[in-house]
Design a protein around this motif. Structure first.
Motif, PDB file in Angstrom:
ATOM      1  N   TRP A  14      -3.794   0.708   0.372  1.00 53.88           N
ATOM      2  CA  TRP A  14      -2.413   1.124   0.055  1.00 53.88           C
ATOM      3  C   TRP A  14      -1.641   1.075   1.257  1.00 53.88           C
ATOM      4  O   TRP A  14      -0.345   0.375   1.393  1.00 53.88           O
ATOM      5  N   TYR A  17      -0.323  -2.293   2.516  1.00 54.62           N
ATOM      6  CA  TYR A  17       0.927  -2.694   1.752  1.00 54.62           C
ATOM      7  C   TYR A  17       2.138  -1.841   2.131  1.00 54.62           C
ATOM      8  O   TYR A  17       3.143  -2.415   1.921  1.00 54.62           O
ATOM      9  N   GLU A  18       1.958  -0.816   2.772  1.00 50.52           N
ATOM     10  CA  GLU A  18       3.019   0.058   2.927  1.00 50.52           C
ATOM     11  C   GLU A  18       3.465   0.336   4.528  1.00 50.52           C
ATOM     12  O   GLU A  18       4.718   0.623   4.711  1.00 50.52           O
ATOM     13  N   TRP A  37      -3.351   0.136 -10.030  1.00 49.73           N
ATOM     14  CA  TRP A  37      -3.748  -0.198  -8.729  1.00 49.73           C
ATOM     15  C   TRP A  37      -3.450  -1.819  -8.694  1.00 49.73           C
ATOM     16  O   TRP A  37      -2.678  -2.383  -7.765  1.00 49.73           O
ATOM     17  N   TYR A  40       0.166  -2.676  -8.710  1.00 52.17           N
ATOM     18  CA  TYR A  40       0.722  -2.594  -7.562  1.00 52.17           C
ATOM     19  C   TYR A  40       0.485  -3.606  -6.613  1.00 52.17           C
ATOM     20  O   TYR A  40       1.445  -4.303  -5.799  1.00 52.17           O
TER      21      TYR A  40
END
Length: 119
Positions: A14, A17-18, A37, A40
């Motif tokens: 995550w 991606y962030e 997930w 996303y």
């Protein structure tokens, strides 16, 4: 570099991606089966250029029907990373989710370091 095992590995993915803070991610046995997930991951672009994925070859043999999808989910996650042009690998390890987590994490960090040093 950021990495982890199981749910910490999913957090690491995550973060890829962030955040632009990490050049490499080592995700050992990530919980990519987690509901929502893959949706996303499909809707976002990873910012880390190097991502290691691994899974035990018996992780999809458990009783929980959601967790039994983990092999299919990790293959889909790997394909998404490849399509995005990320330098990635998917390593298969012998055993289930609870076997050799330390060694599996170490393999991921070593692979990421090797990729970073070869750039």
């Amino acid at each position: 570099m950021l990495g982890g095992y199981s749910l910490a590995a999913l957090f690491s993915l995550w973060s890829a991606y962030e955040s632009q803070s990490f050049a490499a991610i080592a995700a050992a046995s990530p919980s990519v089966w987690f509901p929502g997930w893959l949706d996303y991951a499909k809707a976002h672009e990873p910012k880390a250029g190097i991502i290691y994925l691994s899974l035990g070859d018996r992780e999809d043999k458990g009783r929980n029907p959601v967790m039994r999808t983990v092999s299919t989910c990790i293959k889909e996650q790997h394909a998404l990373l490849q399509e995005a042009g990320i330098k990635t690998t998917l390593a298969w390890n012998p055993g289930n989710h609870f076997q050799h987590p330390e060694q599996r994490c170490a393999k991921g960090f070593i692979w990421c370091l090797e990729q970073l040093l070869s750039e």
